[in-house]
Design a protein around this motif. Structure first.
Motif, PDB file in Angstrom:
ATOM      1  N   VAL A   5     -28.707 -27.354   2.313  1.00 19.90           N
ATOM      2  CA  VAL A   5     -30.101 -27.185   2.715  1.00 19.90           C
ATOM      3  C   VAL A   5     -30.991 -27.352   1.493  1.00 19.90           C
ATOM      4  N   GLU A   6     -31.855 -28.370   1.535  1.00 16.78           N
ATOM      5  CA  GLU A   6     -32.795 -28.612   0.437  1.00 16.78           C
ATOM      6  C   GLU A   6     -34.107 -27.879   0.688  1.00 16.78           C
ATOM      7  N   SER A   7     -34.785 -27.585  -0.409  1.00 16.53           N
ATOM      8  CA  SER A   7     -36.124 -27.015  -0.331  1.00 16.53           C
ATOM      9  C   SER A   7     -36.873 -27.373  -1.601  1.00 16.53           C
ATOM     10  N   GLY A   8     -38.172 -27.182  -1.555  1.00 13.61           N
ATOM     11  CA  GLY A   8     -38.979 -27.367  -2.750  1.00 13.61           C
ATOM     12  C   GLY A   8     -39.818 -28.625  -2.788  1.00 13.61           C
ATOM     13  N   GLY A   9     -39.688 -29.477  -1.784  1.00 12.28           N
ATOM     14  CA  GLY A   9     -40.508 -30.673  -1.770  1.00 12.28           C
ATOM     15  C   GLY A   9     -41.970 -30.356  -1.502  1.00 12.28           C
ATOM     16  N   GLY A  10     -42.798 -31.376  -1.631  1.00 11.07           N
ATOM     17  CA  GLY A  10     -44.212 -31.180  -1.368  1.00 11.07           C
ATOM     18  C   GLY A  10     -45.050 -32.298  -1.916  1.00 11.07           C
ATOM     19  N   LEU A  11     -46.346 -32.051  -1.961  1.00 11.87           N
ATOM     20  CA  LEU A  11     -47.316 -33.016  -2.465  1.00 11.87           C
ATOM     21  C   LEU A  11     -47.761 -32.583  -3.847  1.00 11.87           C
ATOM     22  N   VAL A  12     -47.717 -33.515  -4.787  1.00 10.94           N
ATOM     23  CA  VAL A  12     -48.103 -33.212  -6.162  1.00 10.94           C
ATOM     24  C   VAL A  12     -48.840 -34.411  -6.739  1.00 10.94           C
ATOM     25  N   GLN A  13     -49.734 -34.152  -7.668  1.00  6.95           N
ATOM     26  CA  GLN A  13     -50.427 -35.246  -8.336  1.00  6.95           C
ATOM     27  C   GLN A  13     -49.541 -35.873  -9.401  1.00  6.95           C
ATOM     28  N   ALA A  14     -49.814 -37.118  -9.694  1.00  4.74           N
ATOM     29  CA  ALA A  14     -49.079 -37.805 -10.751  1.00  4.74           C
ATOM     30  C   ALA A  14     -49.178 -37.005 -12.046  1.00  4.74           C
ATOM     31  N   GLY A  15     -48.049 -36.907 -12.741  1.00  6.61           N
ATOM     32  CA  GLY A  15     -47.984 -36.111 -13.951  1.00  6.61           C
ATOM     33  C   GLY A  15     -47.540 -34.683 -13.725  1.00  6.61           C
ATOM     34  N   GLY A  16     -47.502 -34.269 -12.474  1.00  5.17           N
ATOM     35  CA  GLY A  16     -47.109 -32.908 -12.146  1.00  5.17           C
ATOM     36  C   GLY A  16     -45.611 -32.728 -12.074  1.00  5.17           C
ATOM     37  N   SER A  17     -45.220 -31.529 -11.655  1.00  2.00           N
ATOM     38  CA  SER A  17     -43.805 -31.171 -11.606  1.00  2.00           C
ATOM     39  C   SER A  17     -43.460 -30.524 -10.269  1.00  2.00           C
ATOM     40  N   VAL A  93     -38.002 -39.313   0.307  1.00  2.58           N
ATOM     41  CA  VAL A  93     -37.257 -38.167   0.823  1.00  2.58           C
ATOM     42  C   VAL A  93     -36.062 -37.967  -0.112  1.00  2.58           C
ATOM     43  N   TYR A  94     -35.908 -36.759  -0.585  1.00  6.94           N
ATOM     44  CA  TYR A  94     -34.832 -36.437  -1.523  1.00  6.94           C
ATOM     45  C   TYR A  94     -33.734 -35.673  -0.777  1.00  6.94           C
ATOM     46  N   TYR A  95     -32.505 -36.122  -1.012  1.00  7.40           N
ATOM     47  CA  TYR A  95     -31.341 -35.531  -0.366  1.00  7.40           C
ATOM     48  C   TYR A  95     -30.356 -35.016  -1.415  1.00  7.40           C
ATOM     49  N   CYS A  96     -29.766 -33.883  -1.158  1.00  2.94           N
ATOM     50  CA  CYS A  96     -28.619 -33.495  -1.972  1.00  2.94           C
ATOM     51  C   CYS A  96     -27.352 -33.819  -1.185  1.00  2.94           C
ATOM     52  N   ALA A  97     -26.288 -34.018  -1.918  1.00  3.67           N
ATOM     53  CA  ALA A  97     -25.045 -34.442  -1.296  1.00  3.67           C
ATOM     54  C   ALA A  97     -23.854 -33.951  -2.097  1.00  3.67           C
ATOM     55  N   ALA A  98     -22.727 -33.852  -1.398  1.00  2.61           N
ATOM     56  CA  ALA A  98     -21.488 -33.423  -2.033  1.00  2.61           C
ATOM     57  C   ALA A  98     -20.348 -34.311  -1.554  1.00  2.61           C
ATOM     58  N   PRO A  99     -19.432 -34.652  -2.446  1.00  4.63           N
ATOM     59  CA  PRO A  99     -18.255 -35.412  -2.036  1.00  4.63           C
ATOM     60  C   PRO A  99     -17.198 -34.476  -1.478  1.00  4.63           C
ATOM     61  N   ASN A 115     -19.679 -37.117   1.226  1.00  8.63           N
ATOM     62  CA  ASN A 115     -19.316 -36.818   2.604  1.00  8.63           C
ATOM     63  C   ASN A 115     -20.293 -35.854   3.287  1.00  8.63           C
ATOM     64  N   TYR A 116     -20.975 -35.065   2.494  1.00  9.19           N
ATOM     65  CA  TYR A 116     -21.835 -34.024   3.051  1.00  9.19           C
ATOM     66  C   TYR A 116     -23.260 -34.237   2.544  1.00  9.19           C
ATOM     67  N   TRP A 117     -24.216 -34.139   3.453  1.00  6.99           N
ATOM     68  CA  TRP A 117     -25.615 -34.399   3.128  1.00  6.99           C
ATOM     69  C   TRP A 117     -26.515 -33.318   3.695  1.00  6.99           C
ATOM     70  N   GLY A 118     -27.574 -33.025   2.952  1.00  2.00           N
ATOM     71  CA  GLY A 118     -28.608 -32.167   3.479  1.00  2.00           C
ATOM     72  C   GLY A 118     -29.556 -32.959   4.369  1.00  2.00           C
ATOM     73  N   GLN A 119     -30.535 -32.260   4.904  1.00  3.50           N
ATOM     74  CA  GLN A 119     -31.470 -32.892   5.838  1.00  3.50           C
ATOM     75  C   GLN A 119     -32.595 -33.643   5.125  1.00  3.50           C
ATOM     76  N   GLY A 120     -32.739 -33.392   3.848  1.00  3.20           N
ATOM     77  CA  GLY A 120     -33.758 -34.075   3.065  1.00  3.20           C
ATOM     78  C   GLY A 120     -35.041 -33.269   2.947  1.00  3.20           C
ATOM     79  N   THR A 121     -35.745 -33.488   1.858  1.00  5.89           N
ATOM     80  CA  THR A 121     -37.047 -32.857   1.652  1.00  5.89           C
ATOM     81  C   THR A 121     -38.005 -33.909   1.089  1.00  5.89           C
ATOM     82  N   GLN A 122     -39.206 -33.937   1.634  1.00  2.31           N
ATOM     83  CA  GLN A 122     -40.176 -34.967   1.259  1.00  2.31           C
ATOM     84  C   GLN A 122     -40.867 -34.617  -0.046  1.00  2.31           C
ATOM     85  N   VAL A 123     -40.910 -35.583  -0.943  1.00  4.52           N
ATOM     86  CA  VAL A 123     -41.687 -35.470  -2.174  1.00  4.52           C
ATOM     87  C   VAL A 123     -42.721 -36.587  -2.155  1.00  4.52           C
TER      88      VAL A 123
END
Length: 127
Positions: A5-17, A93-99, A115-123
């Motif tokens: 399960v991914e989290s932490g995505g969102g909208l950010v301005q260029a140069g941000g974190s 969309v950023y995904y984490c994954a595990a073999p 083999n295993y993927w999260g649902q993704g989080t939009q950045v």
């Protein structure tokens, strides 16, 4: 089985974190390499960064070297992606994954190795 399960995505301005988190359940997280991938509209999924099960080896795509950092906290079953100096081209969309393989020191960069993927989080990075 591994659930991610991914989290932490969102909208950010260029140069941000942003810091993305991926929490795992199921198989023992600490035995598994982990990867972060991203997919922008109309583009193929690409490997951003990976880390071995021990955390001793990492890989970064050239496009994110020096800006992104992958880390893991096995006590929390969580892998992180710290993204600094974000650019509009990081929008995806950023995904984490595990073999499936455990205790591997291989750097897996191909999505087919996972083999295993999260649902993704939009950045989204605005200019």
């Amino acid at each position: 089985q591994v659930q991610l399960v991914e989290s932490g995505g969102g909208l950010v301005q260029a140069g941000g974190s942003l810091r993305l988190s991926c929490t795992a359940s199921g198989r023992t997280f600490s035995r598994l390499a982990m990867g972060w991938f991203r997919q922008a509209p109309g583009k193929e999924r690409e490997c951003v960064t990976t880390i071995t099960w021990s955390g001793g080896r990492t890989y970064y795509a050239d496009s994110v070297k020096g800006r992104f950092t992958i880390s893991r906290d096995n006590s929390k079953n969580t892998v992180y992606l710290q993204m600094n100096s974000l650019k509009p081209e990081d929008t995806a969309v950023y995904y984490c994954a595990a073999p499936f393989a455990a205790y591997s020191q291989t750097i897996y960069k191909d999505a087919h190795d996972y083999n295993y993927w999260g649902q993704g989080t939009q950045v989204t990075v605005s200019s």
